[in-house]
Design a protein around this motif. Sequence first.
Motif, mmCIF file in Angstrom:
data_model
loop_
_atom_site.group_PDB
_atom_site.id
_atom_site.type_symbol
_atom_site.label_atom_id
_atom_site.label_comp_id
_atom_site.label_asym_id
_atom_site.label_seq_id
_atom_site.Cartn_x
_atom_site.Cartn_y
_atom_site.Cartn_z
ATOM 1 N N UNK A 73 -10.729 6.975 7.271
ATOM 2 C CA UNK A 73 -10.972 5.601 6.846
ATOM 3 C C UNK A 73 -9.664 4.959 6.414
ATOM 4 N N UNK A 74 -9.737 4.147 5.370
ATOM 5 C CA UNK A 74 -8.536 3.416 4.940
ATOM 6 C C UNK A 74 -7.934 3.981 3.661
ATOM 7 N N UNK A 75 -8.372 5.185 3.256
ATOM 8 C CA UNK A 75 -7.940 5.745 1.975
ATOM 9 C C UNK A 75 -6.919 6.869 2.128
ATOM 10 N N UNK A 76 -6.240 7.140 1.032
ATOM 11 C CA UNK A 76 -5.445 8.354 0.865
ATOM 12 C C UNK A 76 -6.383 9.364 0.214
ATOM 13 N N UNK B 79 -2.182 8.895 -8.233
ATOM 14 C CA UNK B 79 -3.103 7.756 -8.286
ATOM 15 C C UNK B 79 -2.436 6.557 -8.951
ATOM 16 N N UNK B 80 -1.721 6.805 -10.031
ATOM 17 C CA UNK B 80 -0.999 5.721 -10.710
ATOM 18 C C UNK B 80 -0.009 5.071 -9.746
ATOM 19 N N UNK C 297 -13.890 8.215 -6.070
ATOM 20 C CA UNK C 297 -13.144 7.230 -5.284
ATOM 21 C C UNK C 297 -12.644 6.127 -6.202
ATOM 22 N N UNK C 298 -11.419 5.687 -5.928
ATOM 23 C CA UNK C 298 -10.747 4.695 -6.763
ATOM 24 C C UNK C 298 -10.140 3.617 -5.884
ATOM 25 N N UNK C 299 -9.963 2.443 -6.465
ATOM 26 C CA UNK C 299 -9.289 1.342 -5.774
ATOM 27 C C UNK C 299 -7.885 1.176 -6.335
ATOM 28 N N UNK C 300 -6.950 0.900 -5.464
ATOM 29 C CA UNK C 300 -5.565 0.652 -5.837
ATOM 30 C C UNK C 300 -4.878 -0.069 -4.690
ATOM 31 N N UNK C 301 -3.570 0.093 -4.578
ATOM 32 C CA UNK C 301 -2.832 -0.463 -3.427
ATOM 33 C C UNK C 301 -3.487 0.009 -2.133
ATOM 34 N N UNK C 302 -3.900 1.268 -2.148
ATOM 35 C CA UNK C 302 -4.721 1.859 -1.091
ATOM 36 C C UNK C 302 -5.920 2.505 -1.782
ATOM 37 N N UNK C 303 -7.087 2.519 -1.140
ATOM 38 C CA UNK C 303 -8.195 3.272 -1.728
ATOM 39 C C UNK C 303 -7.774 4.742 -1.856
ATOM 40 N N UNK D 65 5.381 6.653 -0.487
ATOM 41 C CA UNK D 65 5.550 6.979 0.933
ATOM 42 C C UNK D 65 4.223 7.092 1.691
ATOM 43 N N UNK D 66 3.120 7.036 0.976
ATOM 44 C CA UNK D 66 1.816 7.279 1.595
ATOM 45 C C UNK D 66 1.224 6.041 2.248
ATOM 46 N N UNK D 67 0.419 6.305 3.267
ATOM 47 C CA UNK D 67 -0.308 5.273 4.011
ATOM 48 C C UNK D 67 -1.784 5.643 4.077
ATOM 49 N N UNK D 68 -2.604 4.706 4.517
ATOM 50 C CA UNK D 68 -4.023 4.971 4.730
ATOM 51 C C UNK D 68 -4.171 6.168 5.665
#
Length: 149
Positions: free
Chosen positions: A96-99, A47-48, A66-72, A22-25
Motif C-alpha cells: 500500500x502507501x505505508x512504511x 515513527x517520529x 497503524x499511524x498517520x505521518x508524512x507517510x502512513x 530515506x524511506x518511501x511508501x
Amino acid sequence: MFEKIMNSIEDTEQFALKLADLLDAQDTITLEGDLGAGKTTFTKALAKGLGVERTVNSPTFTIIKQYEGRLPFNHLDVYRLADSDEDLGWDELFYGDAVSVVEWAHLVEQDLPQERLGIEIYRISENERRFVLTPRGKRYEALCEELMK
C-alpha cells in the motif's frame, strides 16, 4: 551486510531519524532482537522521523498498529503469530502507501516482501547496541550505503 554500534539511546534515535528521512511508501523493515534489545526504542524514533505525532508503543497484544505521518506507518509485532496461518492482509500492508516495521519477522518470513531491510539488534551492554543491517534488493543496498555515511 552493514554494522553499526550505538553507544546510547540517543545514537539509536538519531540513526532511526536518519533512516526515516530515506524511506518511501512500501518500504519494509524487519526487526529482530531479544527482549530489551531496543526494537521499540528504534521504532518510536523511526515513527517520529516519519512525522507520527501519536505515542507509539509495541503492538504485542494487537499485532498491528497503524499511524498517520508524512507517510502512513504500520507497526507489527508478530510474536503471537508463531505457528499460525493467520493472513492479516499482507499485500495491503506491504504494497500500500505505508512504511512497515515488523518485529519478530522470522515468524512470518513467507509473507514478507522479497525486497526489504532486515535489522538485527544485539545488546552489548546497558546502553550499547550492535545493529546488523541486511539489505535485500538494490533499493535497500543503496539506502544502507547512504545511511552509513
